[in-house]
Design a protein around this motif. Structure first.
Motif, PDB file in Angstrom:
ATOM      1  N   LEU A   1       1.124  -1.461   0.004  1.00 44.28           N
ATOM      2  CA  LEU A   1      -0.105  -0.135  -0.148  1.00 44.28           C
ATOM      3  C   LEU A   1       0.992   1.062   0.034  1.00 44.28           C
ATOM      4  O   LEU A   1       0.793   2.393  -0.845  1.00 44.28           O
ATOM      5  CB  LEU A   1      -0.630   0.071   1.021  1.00 44.28           C
ATOM      6  CG  LEU A   1      -1.941   1.227   1.848  1.00 44.28           C
ATOM      7  CD1 LEU A   1      -2.704   0.910  -0.139  1.00 44.28           C
ATOM      8  CD2 LEU A   1      -2.885   1.271   2.216  1.00 44.28           C
TER       9      LEU A   1
ATOM     10  N   ASN B   1       0.448   3.972  -3.129  1.00 46.51           N
ATOM     11  CA  ASN B   1      -0.046   5.801  -2.430  1.00 46.51           C
ATOM     12  C   ASN B   1       1.367   6.478  -3.536  1.00 46.51           C
ATOM     13  O   ASN B   1       0.995   7.521  -3.048  1.00 46.51           O
ATOM     14  CB  ASN B   1      -0.515   5.570  -1.240  1.00 46.51           C
ATOM     15  CG  ASN B   1      -1.685   4.875  -0.555  1.00 46.51           C
ATOM     16  OD1 ASN B   1      -2.109   4.521  -1.600  1.00 46.51           O
ATOM     17  ND2 ASN B   1      -1.582   5.098   0.738  1.00 46.51           N
TER      18      ASN B   1
ATOM     19  N   SER C   1      -0.908   7.456   7.391  1.00 46.43           N
ATOM     20  CA  SER C   1      -1.248   7.651   5.895  1.00 46.43           C
ATOM     21  C   SER C   1      -1.250   6.749   4.916  1.00 46.43           C
ATOM     22  O   SER C   1      -1.440   7.062   3.613  1.00 46.43           O
ATOM     23  CB  SER C   1      -1.454   9.383   5.751  1.00 46.43           C
ATOM     24  OG  SER C   1      -2.494   9.977   5.890  1.00 46.43           O
ATOM     25  N   ASN C   2      -0.559   5.779   5.514  1.00 49.88           N
ATOM     26  CA  ASN C   2       1.128   5.294   4.557  1.00 49.88           C
ATOM     27  C   ASN C   2       1.483   6.024   3.046  1.00 49.88           C
ATOM     28  O   ASN C   2       1.451   5.449   2.721  1.00 49.88           O
ATOM     29  CB  ASN C   2       0.181   3.536   3.861  1.00 49.88           C
ATOM     30  CG  ASN C   2      -0.910   3.479   4.990  1.00 49.88           C
ATOM     31  OD1 ASN C   2      -0.239   2.400   5.699  1.00 49.88           O
ATOM     32  ND2 ASN C   2      -2.449   3.403   5.156  1.00 49.88           N
TER      33      ASN C   2
ATOM     34  N   HIS D   1      -4.180  10.773   4.394  1.00 51.20           N
ATOM     35  CA  HIS D   1      -5.289   9.742   4.510  1.00 51.20           C
ATOM     36  C   HIS D   1      -6.676  10.024   3.820  1.00 51.20           C
ATOM     37  O   HIS D   1      -7.165   8.987   2.692  1.00 51.20           O
ATOM     38  CB  HIS D   1      -5.557   8.943   5.264  1.00 51.20           C
ATOM     39  CG  HIS D   1      -6.882   8.967   6.265  1.00 51.20           C
ATOM     40  ND1 HIS D   1      -5.905  10.075   7.069  1.00 51.20           N
ATOM     41  CD2 HIS D   1      -8.018   8.286   6.901  1.00 51.20           C
ATOM     42  CE1 HIS D   1      -6.967  10.075   8.023  1.00 51.20           C
ATOM     43  NE2 HIS D   1      -7.619   9.202   8.082  1.00 51.20           N
TER      44      HIS D   1
ATOM     45  N   THR E   1      -5.929  12.910   0.628  1.00 50.08           N
ATOM     46  CA  THR E   1      -5.173  12.745  -0.389  1.00 50.08           C
ATOM     47  C   THR E   1      -4.345  14.277  -0.326  1.00 50.08           C
ATOM     48  O   THR E   1      -3.914  14.209  -1.750  1.00 50.08           O
ATOM     49  CB  THR E   1      -5.766  12.653  -1.004  1.00 50.08           C
ATOM     50  OG1 THR E   1      -6.657  13.426  -2.798  1.00 50.08           O
ATOM     51  CG2 THR E   1      -7.320  11.810  -1.513  1.00 50.08           C
TER      52      THR E   1
ATOM     53  N   CYS F   1      -0.966   8.818  -7.199  1.00 45.86           N
ATOM     54  CA  CYS F   1      -0.551   7.510  -7.156  1.00 45.86           C
ATOM     55  C   CYS F   1       0.141   6.738  -7.893  1.00 45.86           C
ATOM     56  O   CYS F   1       0.281   7.727  -9.058  1.00 45.86           O
ATOM     57  CB  CYS F   1      -2.448   7.278  -6.415  1.00 45.86           C
ATOM     58  SG  CYS F   1      -2.917   7.124  -8.459  1.00 45.86           S
TER      59      CYS F   1
ATOM     60  N   GLY G   1      -8.420   4.582  -4.563  1.00 51.27           N
ATOM     61  CA  GLY G   1      -7.125   5.399  -4.891  1.00 51.27           C
ATOM     62  C   GLY G   1      -7.133   5.080  -6.235  1.00 51.27           C
ATOM     63  O   GLY G   1      -5.670   6.044  -5.905  1.00 51.27           O
TER      64      GLY G   1
ATOM     65  N   SER H   1      -6.191  -0.753  -4.572  1.00 52.68           N
ATOM     66  CA  SER H   1      -5.817  -0.829  -3.332  1.00 52.68           C
ATOM     67  C   SER H   1      -4.941  -1.888  -1.998  1.00 52.68           C
ATOM     68  O   SER H   1      -6.376  -2.922  -2.129  1.00 52.68           O
ATOM     69  CB  SER H   1      -5.450   0.191  -1.994  1.00 52.68           C
ATOM     70  OG  SER H   1      -7.491   0.404  -1.693  1.00 52.68           O
TER      71      SER H   1
ATOM     72  N   GLU I   1      -5.316  -4.533   1.407  1.00 49.66           N
ATOM     73  CA  GLU I   1      -6.158  -4.192   2.350  1.00 49.66           C
ATOM     74  C   GLU I   1      -7.081  -5.783   2.682  1.00 49.66           C
ATOM     75  O   GLU I   1      -5.844  -6.449   2.194  1.00 49.66           O
ATOM     76  CB  GLU I   1      -7.275  -3.096   1.947  1.00 49.66           C
ATOM     77  CG  GLU I   1      -8.769  -4.239   1.266  1.00 49.66           C
ATOM     78  CD  GLU I   1      -9.631  -3.051   1.825  1.00 49.66           C
ATOM     79  OE1 GLU I   1      -9.419  -2.009   1.834  1.00 49.66           O
ATOM     80  OE2 GLU I   1     -10.812  -3.664   1.965  1.00 49.66           O
TER      81      GLU I   1
ATOM     82  N   ASP J   1      -5.203  -0.910   3.164  1.00 49.05           N
ATOM     83  CA  ASP J   1      -6.118  -0.013   3.469  1.00 49.05           C
ATOM     84  C   ASP J   1      -7.104   0.280   4.334  1.00 49.05           C
ATOM     85  O   ASP J   1      -7.716   1.055   4.226  1.00 49.05           O
ATOM     86  CB  ASP J   1      -6.284   0.380   1.748  1.00 49.05           C
ATOM     87  CG  ASP J   1      -6.836   2.065   1.807  1.00 49.05           C
ATOM     88  OD1 ASP J   1      -6.173   2.334   2.415  1.00 49.05           O
ATOM     89  OD2 ASP J   1      -6.776   1.555   0.408  1.00 49.05           O
TER      90      ASP J   1
ATOM     91  N   THR K   1     -10.142   2.898   9.892  1.00 50.11           N
ATOM     92  CA  THR K   1     -10.408   1.750   8.896  1.00 50.11           C
ATOM     93  C   THR K   1     -11.761   2.273   8.846  1.00 50.11           C
ATOM     94  O   THR K   1     -13.001   3.551   8.986  1.00 50.11           O
ATOM     95  CB  THR K   1     -10.767   0.704  10.011  1.00 50.11           C
ATOM     96  OG1 THR K   1     -11.144  -0.382   9.138  1.00 50.11           O
ATOM     97  CG2 THR K   1     -11.392   0.840  11.228  1.00 50.11           C
TER      98      THR K   1
END
Length: 681
Positions: free
Chosen positions: A75, A79, A119-120, A125, A128, A195, A316, A324, A326, A381, A386
């Protein structure tokens, strides 16, 4: 499009109205709050009932959680192509910096790193937009050059100085990669999004590529582009598939390793077949195999333990196609599931009585299953932020032919509620004691019911007309889909049928959900938007679209008003019954847009109602919210699972603990689950 993640109203996440699924004594013993920084609050969640699982089920959960954590790096790379290098560089500084760690620059860098973890990547997150660092480029360079170079993610032959030169513009220059997902109408959404789903192609080239391989007569189309990066190399556009031996192969290898262990302790043959087919999909990257897996997963209704693992949601991707990574591991909350079973058991009644045109309704609703689950682990993700409700699979034809699974994540909702009890939000933004009383009495219940209706039935309702491309609405698809499901829930949460079924206690309870939804859509979700920005995230657009549309259409009759009291703006609902009629009218139009693939209508309604922000109202809401010292976004640290083994290495028990801190967990994950190289992913 067809995305079902994060159906919950943002109001629930901002206020987390008090509810109780744990006893007072249990809540007193458990500290749900970890820390708060920037616009984020970190929480913990309990996993009640884990201790009651059988040893085989505990072992299954353990293997599935390991498979979930192995995909973390995927992820980050999806991103943004610099995210892994930036994260690892900052972690090296965080651990190895020899200067004053109480200095303002270091503290600001620490907050920045914590936001990157959350926010990875380097973009918010939810909104954006790229983070603005509170530390200087000079400090960054000095700090990087001051740590052991062997701890830095250097490319072959690269020096620490060259690493700084490469990363500094990405971190500090606001013009470089400013948005992870750009949804601005009229712009090339691929070229202007940071992305990492496309490389060297334009939006038109991407759309033309997939349009050329789609068959409009195919009634069971695969999810084109779901598990690949689209690139142009030597003038040729091609897909690089995420699979064993392909892109992200080192991480997927580890995921498959743990899935194979889970396969050996599956609860039954149906569940084993699901895991086996998922492994085959990861090994081949074949999207037809993914559909086969999804069908098997939908039909596995007898397993207590369940999971999601893979390339799932496409929020995303600015074009809404590429997914993404997850994972969510969970088990059924048998007691709480009774509510959702009542709803799903009446799915045909709800479909038949929907206010949409008959030609857009399903003649037969198939395979709708719903349950309340206890999350055991969040990943990809779905971590740290969550959803509280999920409905899958996303494929329209699979949903139509085979059904879908809907879940409400009970222990996550419970954690939100416990952590935010008495935070002052309602007292600041709710108009009067009458509405406060409604919210106190019914908001928890009606909020859960709205989520249930959204997930269990809303996403599964209606149908596409023959020949309509599931991706016809393009960048507006996610917003339209979420609005469709939200409106379905709003329309039916007020229906007398819910009182008849024993789901609501009286004919007035629904008003709590109507009020909080409109307050959120018209005002309070704006606390998540930076001054001067538009609304871009699909769920936020959905809520503003609905709220602004009914506000405008009901203006002549003053169905909903925004009034001033003591210099502050409030929402007032004057006619709840008429409001329900307006929700029904909008649901009918949104379903028509979805069913016919009317792109122009989707564009017009989203751009007219969902995007623009009133700057005066925005300023007021931000000032009022700031005084509450609350964080508008919340996420979680995971429990930690440890296998207990005998002298032969056989698992005899699995222990779960909750005492790991945020930075502690993130650094452990970076140490134990860094499966991808820093460059050339």
């Amino acid at each position: 499009m067809k995305k079902q993640l994060m159906a919950c109203a943002a109001f629930a996440l901002l206020t987390a109205c008090s509810g109780s699924k744990t006893t007072t004594a249990e809540a007193d013993k458990f500290d749900y709050t970890v820390e708060q920084f920037a616009d984020l609050q970190i929480l913990r969640y309990r996993v009640p009932g884990f201790e009651n699982l059988s040893l085989q089920q505990k072992e299954l959960v353990y293997y599935l959680t390991e498979a979930a954590l192995q995909g973390r790096d995927i992820l980050f790379d999806q991103n943004g192509k610099y995210n892994l290098r930036i994260r690892r560089t900052l972690e090296a500084v965080y651990k190895g910096y020899g200067g004053d760690k109480n200095a303002s620059d270091f503290k600001a860098m620490e907050v920045y790193l914590k936001r990157v973890w959350f926010s990875n990547g380097i973009h918010h997150h939810y909104g954006t937009e790229k983070f603005v660092p509170g530390f200087t480029p000079e400090f960054f360079r000095q700090a990087v050059l001051g740590v052991d170079a062997s701890t830095l993610p250097l490319a072959e032959g690269q020096t620490a100085e060259q690493l700084c030169d490469e990363l500094s513009p990405v971190i500090f220059d606001p013009a470089v990669m400013p948005k992870r997902v750009n949804q601005a109408a009229g712009e090339d959404l691929v070229l202007t999004s940071a992305c990492n789903y496309y490389d060297g192609v334009t939006q038109k080239e991407a759309e033309d590529f997939y349009n050329a391989i789609k068959n409009p007569n195919d009634e069971t189309p695969v999810s084109y582009g779901l598990n690949s990066r689209l690139v142009k190399e030597n003038g040729k556009i091609q897909e690089k598939v995420w699979k064993v031996g392909g892109l992200y192969g080192p991480a997927i290898d580890k995921i498959v390793y743990w899935l194979k262990k889970a396969e050996t302790v599956a609860e039954n043959q149906e569940q084993k077949a699901v895991i086996t087919k998922l492994i085959e999909y990861y090994e081949t990257g074949d999207l037809k195999t993914f559909d086969d897996y999804a069908i098997l997963w939908v039909k596995d209704l007898n397993s207590l333990v369940d999971f999601v693992n893979g390339f799932t949601e496409s929020y995303g991707d600015p074009l809404g196609m590429k997914a993404s990574w997850e994972s969510l591991v969970n088990f059924k909350d048998l007691e709480a599931t009774h509510r959702t079973e009542i709803i799903s058991g009446n799915a045909q009644w709800f479909e038949d009585h929907s206010p949409v045109d008959k030609q857009f309704k399903k003649d037969e609703v198939k395979g709708v299953s719903a349950k309340v689950i206890t999350a055991a682990i969040l990943a990809g993700d779905l971590y740290p932020a969550t959803a509280i409700g999920i409905n899958l699979p996303n494929s329209n034809w699979i949903r139509s032919h085979h059904g879908s699974k809907s879940v409400t994540i009970g222990n996550i909702t419970d954690a939100y509620n416990k952590a935010a009890h008495g935070n002052g939000f309602n007292e600041e933004f709710v108009y009067s004691d009458a509405e406060l009383k409604l919210i106190d009495n019914y908001a928890d219940l009606t909020g859960e019911l709205h989520t249930d209706l959204h997930e269990c039935l809303g996403h599964g309702s209606g149908k596409l007309l023959p020949g309509v491309d599931p991706d016809a609405l393009k960048a507006y698809g996610s917003t339209i889909e979420e609005a469709r499901a939200d409106l379905f829930g709003l329309y039916y949460v007020a229906d007398p049928k819910l009182v008849e079924l024993g789901l609501t206690p009286n004919a007035d309870a629904y008003k709590a959900e109507y009020y909080t939804y409109l307050m959120n859509g018209l005002m309070t979700q704006l606390v998540r938007i930076e001054p001067g920005n538009n609304v871009e995230e699909a769920h936020m657009r959905n809520r503003q679209l609905i709220a602004r549309w009914v506000f405008e259409k009901g203006a002549a009759d003053k169905v909903v008003e925004m009034v001033k009291k003591d210099g502050k703006t409030y929402v007032v609902v004057n006619d709840y019954e008429k409001l329900r009629e307006l929700f029904g009218e909008l649901l009918s139009e949104i379903q028509r847009i979805k069913s016919t693939g009317d792109y122009q209508a989707a564009h017009d309604i989203v751009e007219s109602y969902a995007v623009k922000v009133d700057p005066v109202l925005h300023t007021e809401i931000l000032e009022r919210y700031k005084k509450l010292n609350l964080a508008p976004y919340k996420g979680f640290v995971n429990p930690k699972y440890e296998a207990v083994t005998d002298v032969n290495g056989k698992i005899t028990d699995v222990k779960v603990t909750y005492d790991e801190g945020y930075a502690e967990q993130m650094l452990r994950y970076s140490k134990d689950y860094s499966n991808l190289p820093s460059v050339n992913n």
